[in-house]
Design a protein around this motif. Structure first.
Motif, PDB file in Angstrom:
ATOM      1  N   LEU A 167       0.769  -1.298  -0.026  1.00  0.00           N
ATOM      2  CA  LEU A 167       0.098  -0.056   0.030  1.00  0.00           C
ATOM      3  C   LEU A 167       0.815   1.130   0.003  1.00  0.00           C
ATOM      4  O   LEU A 167       0.570   2.086  -0.665  1.00  0.00           O
ATOM      5  N   ALA A 168       2.084   1.139   0.677  1.00  0.00           N
ATOM      6  CA  ALA A 168       2.897   2.276   0.918  1.00  0.00           C
ATOM      7  C   ALA A 168       3.367   2.856  -0.352  1.00  0.00           C
ATOM      8  O   ALA A 168       3.522   3.655  -0.856  1.00  0.00           O
ATOM      9  N   SER A 169       3.806   1.626  -1.180  1.00  0.00           N
ATOM     10  CA  SER A 169       4.326   1.605  -2.606  1.00  0.00           C
ATOM     11  C   SER A 169       3.498   2.165  -3.559  1.00  0.00           C
ATOM     12  O   SER A 169       3.811   3.088  -3.983  1.00  0.00           O
ATOM     13  N   VAL A 170       2.247   1.650  -3.402  1.00  0.00           N
ATOM     14  CA  VAL A 170       1.369   2.179  -4.714  1.00  0.00           C
ATOM     15  C   VAL A 170       0.746   3.590  -4.318  1.00  0.00           C
ATOM     16  O   VAL A 170       0.546   4.542  -5.461  1.00  0.00           O
ATOM     17  N   ILE A 202      19.278   0.267   8.246  1.00  0.00           N
ATOM     18  CA  ILE A 202      19.860  -0.833   7.585  1.00  0.00           C
ATOM     19  C   ILE A 202      19.379  -0.937   5.912  1.00  0.00           C
ATOM     20  O   ILE A 202      18.172  -0.575   5.771  1.00  0.00           O
ATOM     21  N   SER A 203      20.179  -1.122   4.998  1.00  0.00           N
ATOM     22  CA  SER A 203      19.735  -0.862   3.619  1.00  0.00           C
ATOM     23  C   SER A 203      18.591  -2.037   3.217  1.00  0.00           C
ATOM     24  O   SER A 203      18.529  -3.188   3.878  1.00  0.00           O
ATOM     25  N   TYR A 204      17.684  -1.643   2.188  1.00  0.00           N
ATOM     26  CA  TYR A 204      16.955  -2.950   1.767  1.00  0.00           C
ATOM     27  C   TYR A 204      17.600  -4.170   1.570  1.00  0.00           C
ATOM     28  O   TYR A 204      17.182  -5.272   1.901  1.00  0.00           O
ATOM     29  N   ASP A 205      18.838  -4.136   0.944  1.00  0.00           N
ATOM     30  CA  ASP A 205      19.393  -5.273   0.506  1.00  0.00           C
ATOM     31  C   ASP A 205      20.075  -6.164   1.597  1.00  0.00           C
ATOM     32  O   ASP A 205      19.825  -7.337   1.722  1.00  0.00           O
ATOM     33  N   GLU A 206      20.332  -5.573   2.610  1.00  0.00           N
ATOM     34  CA  GLU A 206      20.851  -6.161   3.953  1.00  0.00           C
ATOM     35  C   GLU A 206      19.615  -6.817   4.458  1.00  0.00           C
ATOM     36  O   GLU A 206      19.761  -7.780   5.183  1.00  0.00           O
ATOM     37  N   MET A 207      18.384  -6.002   4.352  1.00  0.00           N
ATOM     38  CA  MET A 207      17.511  -6.399   5.361  1.00  0.00           C
ATOM     39  C   MET A 207      16.760  -7.632   4.471  1.00  0.00           C
ATOM     40  O   MET A 207      16.561  -8.610   5.135  1.00  0.00           O
ATOM     41  N   LEU A 208      16.802  -7.795   3.187  1.00  0.00           N
ATOM     42  CA  LEU A 208      16.514  -8.850   2.545  1.00  0.00           C
ATOM     43  C   LEU A 208      17.152 -10.110   2.721  1.00  0.00           C
ATOM     44  O   LEU A 208      16.871 -11.270   2.925  1.00  0.00           O
ATOM     45  N   GLU A 209      18.541  -9.866   2.790  1.00  0.00           N
ATOM     46  CA  GLU A 209      19.461 -10.992   2.972  1.00  0.00           C
ATOM     47  C   GLU A 209      19.241 -11.447   4.399  1.00  0.00           C
ATOM     48  O   GLU A 209      19.524 -12.771   4.447  1.00  0.00           O
ATOM     49  N   MET A 210      19.182 -10.364   5.346  1.00  0.00           N
ATOM     50  CA  MET A 210      19.116 -11.006   6.709  1.00  0.00           C
ATOM     51  C   MET A 210      18.002 -11.917   6.854  1.00  0.00           C
ATOM     52  O   MET A 210      17.679 -12.779   7.707  1.00  0.00           O
ATOM     53  N   ALA A 211      16.806 -11.392   6.332  1.00  0.00           N
ATOM     54  CA  ALA A 211      15.561 -12.223   6.320  1.00  0.00           C
ATOM     55  C   ALA A 211      15.821 -13.510   5.657  1.00  0.00           C
ATOM     56  O   ALA A 211      15.084 -14.418   6.076  1.00  0.00           O
ATOM     57  N   ARG A 228      11.760  -1.987  -4.393  1.00  0.00           N
ATOM     58  CA  ARG A 228      11.364  -1.437  -5.642  1.00  0.00           C
ATOM     59  C   ARG A 228      10.674  -0.178  -5.705  1.00  0.00           C
ATOM     60  O   ARG A 228      11.097   0.613  -6.695  1.00  0.00           O
ATOM     61  N   TYR A 229       9.923   0.361  -4.884  1.00  0.00           N
ATOM     62  CA  TYR A 229       9.459   1.773  -4.803  1.00  0.00           C
ATOM     63  C   TYR A 229      10.273   2.704  -3.967  1.00  0.00           C
ATOM     64  O   TYR A 229       9.570   3.733  -3.859  1.00  0.00           O
TER      65      TYR A 229
END
Ligand code: ASP
Ligand code: MG
Length: 416
Positions: A167-170, A202-211, A228-229
């Motif tokens: 929702l935040a993105s769109v 934390i950056s999006y990429d780091e958070m994705l990797e941590m998850a 992405r947004y």
């Protein structure tokens, strides 16, 4: 007058199950939303089911049926969020502010038809914007939608985060705030590493990797949307006003720190195909079969011996996928002339994650050194641009996480 109100844009606030677990907490969340509204924001609230409601509903289904149809599972589970949105709207009304609750279907959140794990296809903004422009705080049921035929779907456990981020993105929100029972993202799971510290960012990429590497904090798909947004996500406590952790676009300064956090993935199994004829196309045949059985693979490694004629191929996966993995391996074993299949269910993986690895030398060496000093054997190593992962024995997992955390000085700056 309007011009002087300093319109501050739209924000999405998401409250998890523990943050709406009872009437008092619902009122507290309502007050927070009202405060944001009075600060001049347009406010969209996303709420999860109260407390352990979803677990209770799952248990109930299990008592009635050993194989509940997925469609009916979705019909059942979405009721949890429907309760929370109604109560939240009442609480805001009680405080003399305008609010309206919307289910996924009323909102027009359209997903594919994969019941219990549907993916969002599109979100209709019309109803939502109309309600916002009418002065309402709009309360959206998390984790649910409808497929193109109008069937009710859910997005997978924990996916209210994803509803909020989508929702935040769109809507082009300034920020997506995730209110939860922890005060942010930690450098390691504090239940295992008591000295873990809260990260400011934390950056999006780091958070994705941590998850992906086991940090059970946020739903990965929520971070994918945010990335992405480029909508920053603020993960923070619903009990205090203290700032939590910002998940955001990478800034140049982020590379100064080599490792941002460490994670532990437990319940891993390593499956090894031994004596695999080493010829072109064999890996493709094996992994096509594994994919046909819908097994999600973590890492793959291959060793070659007998002058390159024979290979051992291993892959790791969570133990939940073992039955399917076993079927897939049995299918290729005779067909491809593979000598044997070994399954090791006692593995864990400790990973270090950080964008700073791109520009710092010696990160891998420091991790291996720490594990070795603790007498922990590394069974397999995997790396990507910003992750180093080591498979260790399950019983060494917690200690491995602790020593990895120490090796990169991730504790509170004040602690020795
Ligand atoms: N209520 C759902 C669950 O417990 C969705 C969520 O909380 O994010 O998984
Ligand atoms: Mg949750």
């Amino acid at each position: 007058m309007l011009a002087n109100m300093g319109f501050m844009g739209l924000i999405v606030q998401k409250f998890g199950g523990t943050s709406v677990a009872n009437a008092e907490k619902i009122h507290r969340a309502a007050r927070r939303a009202i405060r944001a509204k009075m600060d001049g924001h347009q406010v969209v609230l996303v709420v999860s089911a109260m407390g352990r409601t979803t677990d209770d509903l799952l248990r109930l289904a299990g008592e009635v049926s050993s194989h509940p149809p997925r469609r009916e599972m979705d019909m059942l589970l979405t009721t949890g969020e429907q309760i929370s949105i109604a109560l939240m709207a009442m609480a805001i009304n009680e405080a003399e502010h305008k609010a309206i609750s919307l289910t996924g279907s009323q909102l027009g959140l359209v997903t594919d038809s994969a019941h219990t794990k549907a993916r969002i296809q599109r979100i209709n903004q019309e109803r939502l914007m109309a309600e916002l422009n009418d002065g309402n705080i709009v309360i959206v049921a998390g984790f649910q939608g409808t497929d193109p035929a109008g069937e009710i779907t859910t997005l997978g456990r924990g996916a209210s985060d994803t509803t909020a981020a989508a929702l935040a993105s769109v809507l082009g929100a300034a920020i997506c705030e995730i209110y939860t029972d922890v005060d942010g993202i930690y450098t390691a799971d504090p239940r295992i590493v008591p000295g873990a510290s809260k990260m400011d960012q934390i950056s999006y990429d780091e958070m994705l990797e941590m998850a992906g590497a086991g940090a059970g904090v946020m739903h990965s798909r929520a971070i994918e949307f945010a990335k992405r947004y480029d909508v920053p996500i603020h993960v923070r406590s619903s009990l205090t006003d203290t700032a939590g952790t910002m998940i955001m676009a990478e800034t140049p300064g982020m590379e100064d720190i080599s490792v941002r956090g460490v994670t532990l993935k437990e319940d891993l199994a390593v499956v090894t195909l031994t004596g695999v004829p080493n010829r072109a196309g064999i890996a493709s045949e094996i992994f096509a079969e594994i994919a046909r059985h819908h097994v999600l693979i973590d890492d793959i490694s291959q060793t070659i011996y007998e002058d390159g004629r024979i290979a051992n191929i291993s892959f790791s996966t969570t133990t939940a996928y073992l039955p399917e993995a076993q079927l897939a391996c049995d299918a290729v074993e005779t067909k491809l002339g593979i000598a044997g299949v070994e399954i090791d269910e006692g593995a864990s993986k400790v990973s270090a994650v950080g964008v700073g690895m791109r520009s710092h030398c010696g990160v891998a060496a420091a991790l291996f050194e720490a594990l070795s000093a603790a007498g922990i054997n590394i069974e397999t190593i995997s790396t990507s641009e910003i992750v180093i992962g080591c498979i260790v024995r399950k019983e060494d997992g917690h200690r491995a996480l602790q020593v990895a955390h120490d090796a990169f000085d991730l504790g509170e700056p004040s602690s020795p």
